[in-house]
Scaffold this motif. Structure first.
Motif, PDB file in Angstrom:
ATOM      1  N   MET A 148       0.854  -1.182   0.000  1.00  0.00           N
ATOM      2  CA  MET A 148       0.000   0.000   0.000  1.00  0.00           C
ATOM      3  C   MET A 148       0.891   1.233   0.000  1.00  0.00           C
ATOM      4  N   LEU A 149       0.590   2.194  -0.836  1.00  0.00           N
ATOM      5  CA  LEU A 149       1.362   3.415  -0.945  1.00  0.00           C
ATOM      6  C   LEU A 149       0.528   4.562  -0.382  1.00  0.00           C
ATOM      7  N   ARG A 150       0.809   4.937   0.875  1.00  0.00           N
ATOM      8  CA  ARG A 150       0.022   5.961   1.558  1.00  0.00           C
ATOM      9  C   ARG A 150       0.847   7.167   2.006  1.00  0.00           C
ATOM     10  N   ARG A 180       6.562   4.796   0.303  1.00  0.00           N
ATOM     11  CA  ARG A 180       7.271   5.026  -0.961  1.00  0.00           C
ATOM     12  C   ARG A 180       8.722   4.539  -0.849  1.00  0.00           C
ATOM     13  N   ALA A 181       9.390   4.852   0.261  1.00  0.00           N
ATOM     14  CA  ALA A 181      10.774   4.431   0.465  1.00  0.00           C
ATOM     15  C   ALA A 181      10.874   2.902   0.519  1.00  0.00           C
ATOM     16  N   ARG A 182       9.909   2.264   1.182  1.00  0.00           N
ATOM     17  CA  ARG A 182       9.896   0.800   1.257  1.00  0.00           C
ATOM     18  C   ARG A 182       9.738   0.197  -0.145  1.00  0.00           C
ATOM     19  N   LEU A 183       8.862   0.787  -0.954  1.00  0.00           N
ATOM     20  CA  LEU A 183       8.656   0.299  -2.318  1.00  0.00           C
ATOM     21  C   LEU A 183       9.919   0.477  -3.160  1.00  0.00           C
ATOM     22  N   ILE A 184      10.565   1.617  -3.054  1.00  0.00           N
ATOM     23  CA  ILE A 184      11.800   1.862  -3.811  1.00  0.00           C
ATOM     24  C   ILE A 184      12.875   0.861  -3.401  1.00  0.00           C
TER      25      ILE A 184
END
Length: 138
Positions: A5-7, A12-16
């Motif tokens: 989930m992008l909240r 965002r940092a975890r996704l990158i």
């Protein structure tokens, strides 16, 4: 790849970080999409449709919840500038309407549909059985 989930910026940092650590030996597909409709939206949608089915006649008849869902979704799509598809029936008898399934609506789309259905209900003096605890924020 797990669903993420992008909240916020932490997400965002975890996704990158996750993307940076993925192996590139074989192609992979990454999909970013809006959230599907919420449980609250689903409950509200079906409560509204049930109220309409009990209280409103169309073409001289009362219709069940499923028919109302199809009729109102098709009308909402037309008003939104999209067209449900009218396709000749496979058995040659008339036409069938193919429209977007409400289970695949995003939160934003479902909120728009709910708003449209409530306006329709107001025009037809529908008395809603479910109290709006979310103040229209679906």
């Amino acid at each position: 790849m797990p669903d993420l989930m992008l909240r916020n910026e932490t997400d965002r940092a975890r996704l990158i970080g996750y993307l940076a650590g993925m192996p590139l030996e074989k192609p992979q597909k990454v999909v970013i999409k809006d959230l599907d409709r919420s449980t609250e939206q689903n409950k509200k949608l079906h409560a509204c449709l049930s109220d309409i089915a009990r209280q409103v006649e169309h073409a001289g008849k009362k219709w069940d919840v499923l028919i109302w869902k199809r009729l109102l979704t098709a009308a909402w799509l037309r008003e939104a500038g999209e067209q449900p598809q009218l396709i000749p029936a496979v058995d040659g008898n008339g036409f069938d309407v193919v429209y977007e399934r409400t289970s695949q609506l995003t939160v934003r789309q479902c909120a728009s549909l709910l708003e449209w259905i409530q306006a329709f209900g107001a025009e037809h003096q529908v008395r809603w059985s479910q109290k709006d605890l979310w103040e229209g924020r679906y």
